[in-house]
Design a protein around this motif. Structure first.
Motif, PDB file in Angstrom:
ATOM      1  N   ASN A 123      48.247  40.417  40.720  1.00 21.14           N
ATOM      2  CA  ASN A 123      47.760  41.267  41.811  1.00 21.14           C
ATOM      3  C   ASN A 123      46.424  41.920  41.480  1.00 21.14           C
ATOM      4  N   GLY A 124      46.202  42.175  40.183  1.00 20.26           N
ATOM      5  CA  GLY A 124      44.962  42.817  39.786  1.00 20.26           C
ATOM      6  C   GLY A 124      43.731  42.005  40.169  1.00 20.26           C
ATOM      7  N   GLN A 125      43.856  40.671  40.108  1.00 20.14           N
ATOM      8  CA  GLN A 125      42.724  39.830  40.473  1.00 20.14           C
ATOM      9  C   GLN A 125      42.412  39.956  41.962  1.00 20.14           C
ATOM     10  N   MET A 126      43.445  39.986  42.790  1.00 22.44           N
ATOM     11  CA  MET A 126      43.232  40.112  44.231  1.00 22.44           C
ATOM     12  C   MET A 126      42.714  41.510  44.585  1.00 22.44           C
ATOM     13  N   GLU A 127      43.235  42.516  43.901  1.00 22.00           N
ATOM     14  CA  GLU A 127      42.764  43.877  44.163  1.00 22.00           C
ATOM     15  C   GLU A 127      41.296  44.039  43.760  1.00 22.00           C
ATOM     16  N   ALA A 128      40.913  43.409  42.655  1.00 20.87           N
ATOM     17  CA  ALA A 128      39.515  43.463  42.229  1.00 20.87           C
ATOM     18  C   ALA A 128      38.610  42.777  43.248  1.00 20.87           C
ATOM     19  N   ALA A 129      39.094  41.674  43.809  1.00 19.05           N
ATOM     20  CA  ALA A 129      38.300  40.970  44.818  1.00 19.05           C
ATOM     21  C   ALA A 129      38.134  41.832  46.065  1.00 19.05           C
ATOM     22  N   ARG A 130      39.211  42.476  46.482  1.00 14.43           N
ATOM     23  CA  ARG A 130      39.124  43.352  47.650  1.00 14.43           C
ATOM     24  C   ARG A 130      38.185  44.526  47.373  1.00 14.43           C
ATOM     25  N   ALA A 131      38.278  45.072  46.161  1.00 17.90           N
ATOM     26  CA  ALA A 131      37.400  46.194  45.803  1.00 17.90           C
ATOM     27  C   ALA A 131      35.942  45.774  45.783  1.00 17.90           C
ATOM     28  N   GLY A 132      35.705  44.489  45.502  1.00 17.07           N
ATOM     29  CA  GLY A 132      34.343  43.975  45.488  1.00 17.07           C
ATOM     30  C   GLY A 132      33.816  43.619  46.868  1.00 17.07           C
ATOM     31  N   GLY A 133      34.632  43.854  47.891  1.00 15.40           N
ATOM     32  CA  GLY A 133      34.182  43.619  49.258  1.00 15.40           C
ATOM     33  C   GLY A 133      34.540  42.261  49.831  1.00 15.40           C
ATOM     34  N   SER A 135      36.662  39.468  51.774  1.00 18.44           N
ATOM     35  CA  SER A 135      37.674  39.418  52.822  1.00 18.44           C
ATOM     36  C   SER A 135      38.914  38.713  52.282  1.00 18.44           C
ATOM     37  N   TRP A 136      40.011  38.767  53.059  1.00 20.97           N
ATOM     38  CA  TRP A 136      41.230  38.081  52.599  1.00 20.97           C
ATOM     39  C   TRP A 136      40.975  36.598  52.416  1.00 20.97           C
ATOM     40  N   TRP A 137      40.309  35.969  53.377  1.00 22.51           N
ATOM     41  CA  TRP A 137      40.087  34.531  53.301  1.00 22.51           C
ATOM     42  C   TRP A 137      39.201  34.172  52.115  1.00 22.51           C
ATOM     43  N   LEU A 138      38.157  34.961  51.880  1.00 27.01           N
ATOM     44  CA  LEU A 138      37.252  34.669  50.772  1.00 27.01           C
ATOM     45  C   LEU A 138      37.951  34.839  49.430  1.00 27.01           C
ATOM     46  N   SER A 139      38.731  35.901  49.293  1.00 30.30           N
ATOM     47  CA  SER A 139      39.453  36.111  48.031  1.00 30.30           C
ATOM     48  C   SER A 139      40.526  35.042  47.837  1.00 30.30           C
ATOM     49  N   PHE A 140      41.132  34.599  48.935  1.00 35.03           N
ATOM     50  CA  PHE A 140      42.127  33.524  48.828  1.00 35.03           C
ATOM     51  C   PHE A 140      41.463  32.223  48.395  1.00 35.03           C
ATOM     52  N   ARG A 141      40.321  31.908  49.012  1.00 33.45           N
ATOM     53  CA  ARG A 141      39.647  30.640  48.734  1.00 33.45           C
ATOM     54  C   ARG A 141      39.058  30.599  47.338  1.00 33.45           C
ATOM     55  N   ARG A 142      38.536  31.727  46.849  1.00 31.99           N
ATOM     56  CA  ARG A 142      37.846  31.719  45.569  1.00 31.99           C
ATOM     57  C   ARG A 142      38.715  32.123  44.385  1.00 31.99           C
ATOM     58  N   ILE A 143      39.802  32.833  44.650  1.00 35.40           N
ATOM     59  CA  ILE A 143      40.611  33.345  43.535  1.00 35.40           C
ATOM     60  C   ILE A 143      42.056  32.876  43.618  1.00 35.40           C
ATOM     61  N   GLN A 144      42.773  33.284  44.666  1.00 33.79           N
ATOM     62  CA  GLN A 144      44.211  33.028  44.704  1.00 33.79           C
ATOM     63  C   GLN A 144      44.527  31.538  44.777  1.00 33.79           C
ATOM     64  N   PHE A 145      43.819  30.808  45.621  1.00 33.52           N
ATOM     65  CA  PHE A 145      44.113  29.383  45.765  1.00 33.52           C
ATOM     66  C   PHE A 145      43.812  28.588  44.497  1.00 33.52           C
TER      67      PHE A 145
END
Length: 225
Positions: A123-133, A135-145
Motif C-alpha cells: 500500500n505504501g507504493q500506491m500511497e506514495a504515488a497518490r501523494a506525488g499527484g 491519478s488512480w489510472w496512472l498509479s495503476f498503470r505505472r506501479i500496481q499493474f
C-alpha cells in the motif's frame, strides 16, 4: 509396440500443432483481458461490477471445462434467439466455441491470480504515488499493474501450461487439433497406445518450450531482485 506406426503418425499429428497453438493463444489473449477487468473490479470494490466479477469467477472455477464447452457448443444452438442473432455465424463454428469456452475458463482462474497479485502490492507504493499527484489510472498503470504482474507471473505461467493441455478438449467438438487428429488415427488403426504416446510427446514438447520461455521472462523481470 508398433514403432513404425508411431513414426508414420508423427507428421500427421504434428499437422494439428498450429491449431492447438492458435486455440491456446486466442484463449489466453481473450482470457487475459477478461481476467484483468474482473480483478480490477474486485480489488477496487466496484458496487455492481465487483459482485458480477465474483459470480463469474465462482461459476467458471466451480464447473468442469468440458461441461462449459458443451453448453456453449450444443446448448446455445438450441435457442432460436441465438440462431437468429448476429452471433450465430461465430457460435456455429466449433473453433470459436472452443476459444470462447477456454477463454472464459482461463479468465476466471487468471482473475483470481491477478486479484491476489494486485492486492499484494504494498500500500505504501500506491500511497506514495497518490501523494506525488498521480491519478488512480496512472498509479495503476505505472506501479500496481507492473508490480502485480511480476508477482503473478509464476502462478500465471502454470495457468498457461494448463491451458495448452486443456485445448485437447476442443477435439470433443470436432476441432482437429493434436488430440483431434490423434483420435482420427486411432479410429483408423485401432492402436490407441502408440497414437496417444506420440500425441502426448507433442504436448510435452510444447510445454517444455513454454516453460523455458516463462523462465527467461521471469528472470528478466526479477533481475533487480
Amino acid at each position: 509396440m508398433d514403432f513404425e506406426l508411431m513414426w508414420d503418425a508423427i507428421p500427421k499429428i504434428a499437422a494439428g500443432i498450429p491449431t492447438t497453438l492458435l486455440l491456446a493463444f486466442a484463449a489466453v489473449s481473450f482470457g487475459f483481458v477478461i481476467a484483468i477487468c474482473a480483478a480490477i473490479a474486485i480489488t477496487t470494490q466496484r458496487p455492481v461490477a465487483g459482485p458480477v466479477a465474483r459470480s463469474y469467477i465462482y461459476l467458471f472455477r466451480s464447473t468442469p471445462l468440458l461441461i462449459q464447452l458443451f453448453l456453449i457448443y450444443f446448448g446455445l444452438g438450441q435457442s432460436e434467439a441465438v440462431r437468429a442473432s448476429f452471433l450465430w455465424p461465430v457460435l456455429q463454428s466449433p473453433m470459436w466455441c472452443a476459444i470462447i469456452a477456454l477463454a472464459l475458463n482461463t479468465g476466471a482462474f487468471s482473475a483470481e491470480i491477478f486479484r491476489g497479485a494486485l492486492s499484494a502490492v504494498p500500500n505504501g507504493q500506491m500511497e506514495a504515488a497518490r501523494a506525488g499527484g498521480m491519478s488512480w489510472w496512472l498509479s495503476f498503470r505505472r506501479i500496481q499493474f507492473p508490480v502485480g504482474m511480476r508477482i503473478a507471473l509464476p502462478s500465471y505461467g502454470n495457468e498457461l501450461i494448463m491451458m495448452i493441455k486443456a485445448t485437447a478438449l476442443a477435439s470433443t467438438v470436432t476441432v482437429l487439433d493434436v488430440t483431434g487428429i490423434a483420435q482420427k488415427l486411432i479410429s483408423a488403426t485401432y492402436k490407441p497406445i502408440e497414437i496417444f504416446i506420440v500425441a502426448g510427446a507433442f504436448y510435452l514438447i510444447m510445454n517444455l518450450v513454454l516453460t523455458r520461455v516463462l523462465k527467461v521472462v521471469e528472470n528478466r523481470v526479477s533481475k533487480h531482485l
